[in-house]
Each structure stands twice: as structure tokens, then as C-alpha cells.
Scaffold this motif. Structure first.
Motif, PDB file in Angstrom:
ATOM      1  N   ARG A  60       0.787  -1.106   0.163  1.00  0.00           N
ATOM      2  CA  ARG A  60      -0.022   0.206  -0.006  1.00  0.00           C
ATOM      3  C   ARG A  60       0.815   1.274  -0.066  1.00  0.00           C
ATOM      4  NH1 ARG A  60      -0.670   2.239   5.135  1.00  0.00           N
ATOM      5  NH2 ARG A  60       0.320   1.075   6.798  1.00  0.00           N
ATOM      6  N   LYS A  61       0.365   2.367  -0.540  1.00  0.00           N
ATOM      7  CA  LYS A  61       1.040   3.628  -0.374  1.00  0.00           C
ATOM      8  C   LYS A  61       0.620   4.304   0.945  1.00  0.00           C
ATOM      9  CE  LYS A  61       0.509   5.954  -4.064  1.00  0.00           C
ATOM     10  NZ  LYS A  61      -0.077   6.989  -5.026  1.00  0.00           N
ATOM     11  N   VAL A  62       1.552   4.800   1.528  1.00  0.00           N
ATOM     12  CA  VAL A  62       1.578   5.505   2.608  1.00  0.00           C
ATOM     13  C   VAL A  62       1.018   6.904   2.664  1.00  0.00           C
ATOM     14  CG1 VAL A  62       2.503   6.070   5.063  1.00  0.00           C
ATOM     15  CG2 VAL A  62       3.061   3.936   4.252  1.00  0.00           C
ATOM     16  N   GLY A  63       1.744   7.466   1.623  1.00  0.00           N
ATOM     17  CA  GLY A  63       1.633   9.119   1.481  1.00  0.00           C
ATOM     18  C   GLY A  63       2.536   9.568   0.680  1.00  0.00           C
ATOM     19  N   HIS A  64       2.334  10.868   0.032  1.00  0.00           N
ATOM     20  CA  HIS A  64       3.015  11.791  -0.635  1.00  0.00           C
ATOM     21  C   HIS A  64       3.458  12.783   0.243  1.00  0.00           C
ATOM     22  CE1 HIS A  64       1.062  10.067  -4.430  1.00  0.00           C
ATOM     23  NE2 HIS A  64       2.120  10.681  -4.869  1.00  0.00           N
ATOM     24  N   ILE A  75       7.522   9.722  -2.172  1.00  0.00           N
ATOM     25  CA  ILE A  75       6.146   8.797  -2.086  1.00  0.00           C
ATOM     26  C   ILE A  75       6.832   7.660  -1.330  1.00  0.00           C
ATOM     27  CG2 ILE A  75       4.533   7.594  -3.477  1.00  0.00           C
ATOM     28  CD1 ILE A  75       5.335   9.274  -6.016  1.00  0.00           C
ATOM     29  N   ILE A  76       6.200   7.484  -0.510  1.00  0.00           N
ATOM     30  CA  ILE A  76       6.207   6.471   0.639  1.00  0.00           C
ATOM     31  C   ILE A  76       5.216   5.214   0.384  1.00  0.00           C
ATOM     32  CG2 ILE A  76       6.751   5.710   3.248  1.00  0.00           C
ATOM     33  CD1 ILE A  76       8.432   8.083   2.079  1.00  0.00           C
ATOM     34  N   PHE A  77       6.079   3.865   0.446  1.00  0.00           N
ATOM     35  CA  PHE A  77       5.092   2.734   0.407  1.00  0.00           C
ATOM     36  C   PHE A  77       5.527   1.806   1.627  1.00  0.00           C
ATOM     37  CE2 PHE A  77       5.355   4.210  -4.110  1.00  0.00           C
ATOM     38  CZ  PHE A  77       4.192   4.042  -4.432  1.00  0.00           C
ATOM     39  N   CYS A  78       4.496   0.761   1.876  1.00  0.00           N
ATOM     40  CA  CYS A  78       4.803  -0.276   2.434  1.00  0.00           C
ATOM     41  C   CYS A  78       4.905  -1.536   1.599  1.00  0.00           C
ATOM     42  CB  CYS A  78       3.466  -0.422   3.611  1.00  0.00           C
ATOM     43  SG  CYS A  78       3.893   0.511   5.117  1.00  0.00           S
TER      44      CYS A  78
END
Length: 144
Positions: A60-64, A75-78
Motif C-alpha cells: 500500500r501507499k502511505v503518502g506523498h 512517495i512512501i510505500f509499505c
């Protein structure tokens, strides 16, 4: 010039993987700059493998996160580990280690603690403006 970076939060046994960088004496999330012709996911997979030796599956994407002063987007992903071979070090990576989110190193790249906490809360994708703290701005001026 605008830069776009993609970074990976990889949790294993309730700990988060961090890489100690070779270019500056800080711990960071695995990741780096997205090339012009890459999608964020392709860049994420490439950078993670280059820095850790691991293959991952983005979950999933955590955020921009935007730093207007530097024209920088992060851009941060898990992701979950899906294979590969653990690197002890590499051209960009001095060291790899898992840390408890409650005991992160003091020399962690600014904003990463906040991004780790947001990921643990499993909130919807976050869009946030960020700014380097004063000590990072001074460090960058002295080293560039």
C-alpha cells in the motif's frame, strides 16, 4: 529541477528496515530517485533491490510528502519481503538493520519517524508538506 523519490517501509517481526547511507551519516528508508521513464512502483522495486538485495511486494501507499523549498516529492510505500538475498552493504548502503519503531536511531533522516508512525496507524494515503529542520539545512550547506 523537481526530484521524485520513492521509499519503502519494510516491516518484519514488528521492526522496520533502515539503511545507513554511505553519502551522509544518516539512517534512511530503502529507496531513492525515480528515473524519468519509470513508474513509482518500478523505481521502488529497483531502489530496494539495489540497496538491500531484497525483492519486495508493495502492499500500500502511505503518502506523498512535498518539500517546496527543494522542489522534492517523496512517495512512501509499505512492502513485504518476497525474496532476494540480504546485502551486508552495497555501493550506496553502508549497513542494513531492523529497528523497533519505538527505538529509532537519532541520526534518522528527518520526517522518517513521522512516516513510520503514519504507516503503523494504517491511515488513508497522506498528503503532507515537509520542510528540513535547521540542522539539516546547515549540514547541506556545509557539504555541498
Amino acid at each position: 529541477m523537481k526530484t521524485i523519490g520513492v521509499f519503502n517501509l519494510i516491516f518484519h517481526n514488528e521492526k522496520v528496515l533502515l539503511v545507513k547511507r554511505r553519502d551522509i551519516p544518516f539512517w534512511d528508508l530503502p529507496g531513492g530517485r525515480k528515473e524519468t521513464d519509470e513508474t513509482p512502483i518500478i523505481a521502488l522495486l529497483r531502489e530496494t533491490t539495489e540497496e538491500t538485495g531484497l525483492s519486495v511486494t508493495p502492499q500500500r501507499k502511505v503518502g506523498h510528502f512535498y518539500n517546496a523549498t527543494l522542489a522534492d516529492e517523496q512517495i512512501i510505500f509499505c512492502s513485504q519481503i518476497s525474496g532476494g538475498h540480504w546485502l551486508t552493504s552495497g555501493p550506496e548502503t553502508k549497513e542494513l538493520r531492523f529497528f523497533s519503531p519505538r527505538q529509532l536511531p537519532l541520526n534518522l533522516i528527518p520526517q522518517r519517524k513521522k512516516q513510520i508512525q503514519l504507516a503503523l496507524k494504517q491511515l488513508p494515503v497522506q498528503y503532507c508538506a515537509i520542510k528540513d529542520p535547521w540542522w539539516v539545512r546547515i549540514y547541506k550547506q556545509l557539504t555541498h
